[in-house]
Design a protein around this motif. Sequence first.
Motif, PDB file in Angstrom:
ATOM      1  N   PRO A 131       0.564  -0.930  -0.586  1.00 35.24           N
ATOM      2  CA  PRO A 131      -0.097  -0.219  -0.425  1.00 35.24           C
ATOM      3  C   PRO A 131       0.789   1.462   0.147  1.00 35.24           C
ATOM      4  O   PRO A 131       0.237   2.386  -0.734  1.00 35.24           O
ATOM      5  CB  PRO A 131      -0.784  -0.254   1.467  1.00 35.24           C
ATOM      6  CG  PRO A 131      -1.274  -2.037   1.612  1.00 35.24           C
ATOM      7  CD  PRO A 131       0.682  -2.370   1.242  1.00 35.24           C
ATOM      8  N   GLN A 132       2.388   1.206   0.363  1.00 37.73           N
ATOM      9  CA  GLN A 132       2.702   2.569   0.495  1.00 37.73           C
ATOM     10  C   GLN A 132       3.575   2.019  -0.224  1.00 37.73           C
ATOM     11  O   GLN A 132       4.500   3.410  -0.482  1.00 37.73           O
ATOM     12  CB  GLN A 132       3.999   2.496   2.024  1.00 37.73           C
ATOM     13  CG  GLN A 132       3.132   2.519   2.728  1.00 37.73           C
ATOM     14  CD  GLN A 132       4.180   2.478   4.448  1.00 37.73           C
ATOM     15  OE1 GLN A 132       4.266   3.570   4.484  1.00 37.73           O
ATOM     16  NE2 GLN A 132       3.520   1.514   5.151  1.00 37.73           N
ATOM     17  N   LEU A 149      -5.317   6.940   1.456  1.00 32.82           N
ATOM     18  CA  LEU A 149      -4.500   6.551   1.736  1.00 32.82           C
ATOM     19  C   LEU A 149      -4.167   6.506   2.868  1.00 32.82           C
ATOM     20  O   LEU A 149      -3.321   6.493   3.530  1.00 32.82           O
ATOM     21  CB  LEU A 149      -3.630   5.528   1.509  1.00 32.82           C
ATOM     22  CG  LEU A 149      -3.117   4.431   0.126  1.00 32.82           C
ATOM     23  CD1 LEU A 149      -1.760   4.177  -0.214  1.00 32.82           C
ATOM     24  CD2 LEU A 149      -4.015   3.367   0.531  1.00 32.82           C
ATOM     25  N   GLY A 150      -4.425   8.242   3.037  1.00 32.44           N
ATOM     26  CA  GLY A 150      -4.401   8.914   3.978  1.00 32.44           C
ATOM     27  C   GLY A 150      -2.511   9.601   4.517  1.00 32.44           C
ATOM     28  O   GLY A 150      -2.856   9.617   5.136  1.00 32.44           O
ATOM     29  N   MET A 151      -2.334   9.862   2.994  1.00 30.33           N
ATOM     30  CA  MET A 151      -0.688  10.270   2.553  1.00 30.33           C
ATOM     31  C   MET A 151      -0.633  11.599   1.536  1.00 30.33           C
ATOM     32  O   MET A 151      -1.619  11.525   1.636  1.00 30.33           O
ATOM     33  CB  MET A 151       0.059   8.792   2.331  1.00 30.33           C
ATOM     34  CG  MET A 151       0.047   7.771   3.231  1.00 30.33           C
ATOM     35  SD  MET A 151       0.940   6.762   2.714  1.00 30.33           S
ATOM     36  CE  MET A 151       1.119   6.446   0.768  1.00 30.33           C
ATOM     37  N   ARG A 152      -0.042  12.643   3.409  1.00 27.05           N
ATOM     38  CA  ARG A 152      -0.069  13.314   1.828  1.00 27.05           C
ATOM     39  C   ARG A 152       1.539  13.943   1.758  1.00 27.05           C
ATOM     40  O   ARG A 152       2.458  13.083   2.395  1.00 27.05           O
ATOM     41  CB  ARG A 152      -0.229  14.555   2.512  1.00 27.05           C
ATOM     42  CG  ARG A 152      -1.811  14.953   1.888  1.00 27.05           C
ATOM     43  CD  ARG A 152      -3.010  15.371   3.449  1.00 27.05           C
ATOM     44  NE  ARG A 152      -3.312  14.692   4.068  1.00 27.05           N
ATOM     45  CZ  ARG A 152      -4.305  13.667   4.593  1.00 27.05           C
ATOM     46  NH1 ARG A 152      -5.258  14.713   3.565  1.00 27.05           N
ATOM     47  NH2 ARG A 152      -4.456  13.198   5.135  1.00 27.05           N
TER      48      ARG A 152
END
Lengths: 272, 221
Positions: free
Chosen positions: B139-140, B218-221
């Motif tokens: 996912p990352q 994915l909640g990543m910025r």
Amino acid sequence: MMEDMSHYPLELTGPDVPMVRFMNVTKRYGALTVLDDLNLDVTEGEMVTIIGPSGSGKTTVLRMLMTLETINSGVIYVDGKPLTHMPKNGVLVPADAKYLRRARASIGMCFQHFNLFPHMTALENCMEGPVQVLGLSKREARERSEELLEMVGMIDKKDQHPSRLSGGQQQRVAIARALAMRPKVMLFDEVTSALDPEVIGEVTNVIRRLVSEHNLTMLMVTHQMGFARDISDRICFFFGGRIEEQGPPDALFGNPQRDRTKQFLSAVKEAD
Amino acid sequence: MQWNWEFTYEIMPRMLWATLNTLMAAGVGYAIAVVLGLALALAQRTPYRGLTLVVREVVEFIRSTPLVLQIFFVYYVGPQYGLNLSPWVAGMIAIGLHYASYLSEVYRGGIESVPKGQWEACIALNMTPVKTYFRVIIPQALPPSVAGMGNYLVGIFKDTPMLSVIGVAELMHAANAIGGQHYRYLEPYTIVGVVFLMISLPSAGLIRAFEAWVRRKLGMR
């Protein structure tokens, strides 16, 4: 060259089996010896803090216990059973992946840089291990995780992703995540070193509560000398991959015996 | 020679039909490449040195030889070993495998961009290697891979005309057939160019938007 393993017991027995035992543990990176024939016992429920100059091997102690590093010689036992090795035909041989997974189940760790999963919320971070590793139902895992997030004061932020949390908040979530696995031994590796000074307190307070309210065995590496003195049962001063001196906090900080300890402590005091 | 609109309208239905085939070839080939590419990337990260080495060499081999050769090889050499494949199946295997080896490199870069601390956190939570990959690492690795994956989606689309060499009825194949029948190549080839342009041009923007969407998701910025 294979080490002769015959003098290492397959299992520790007797009335005083320590929770953790390092037995003649040596760790090398190439020509550099990081841990030099280390012997260290930690009893159940004890809080041991490791201090020392950088490069003295203090973080390596925790990393080896978490099986993040391999071992060159010696054996580590956890709860009486070998961790780095497994019994085979009556002697200890290096543990295989399957054995390691079983053996390290009782150990939890918090890191300097938190290492939360960025694509999961605080709650999901805590539930991940219980659901995916322990096989708990989502409901059980959520209850357990919410309870722990409550304890570390992060229940309001349970649906936030780590990118929205401050360092202190992330570290508290990381502590809850580790505790959700119900470890017997908790490792804190410089958990306040990456934090802004004003939020260090919120993390140390959580660890203080753990020490007073739970019977966890804990090993901590820290540069917070005052904090270490307050909460530890024992301080180990590491130098050159060995324990130079160890004892109860008041004795070690108040009346150090060895020159290297004195030098280190006065250097730290000056820096403060 | 002048542009003939009447002829253009006449061949349009056939060209549009062939466009669907082109899109399907690109879609199916890409789907194979996405999944197989991940397998090739992961196979190079197992503790089995032999497997790693073999996969590494296969990927290098495929990347260093022309796609058109691989298409011919699967289609014409296969039958000599009793492997009779239709043009479609042979074409999908060849183009899927070809782009899988490129995508495996994209994934490899994405996986290597995940910080070491994430792996260590997985060990500390006692996760199995499989869960470590599928729950945490992949996912990352996805957001940094999206741009590269998008480029190869456009790439596979633009490479589908090569399938015409074994008779897959995609755009290029249709244009050649029409040209041969009517002795007019200007209109069919122009249409092929325009269709490719119309689909390729907006895709760069779409890929960027998709990348942003994945990061947000994915909640990543």
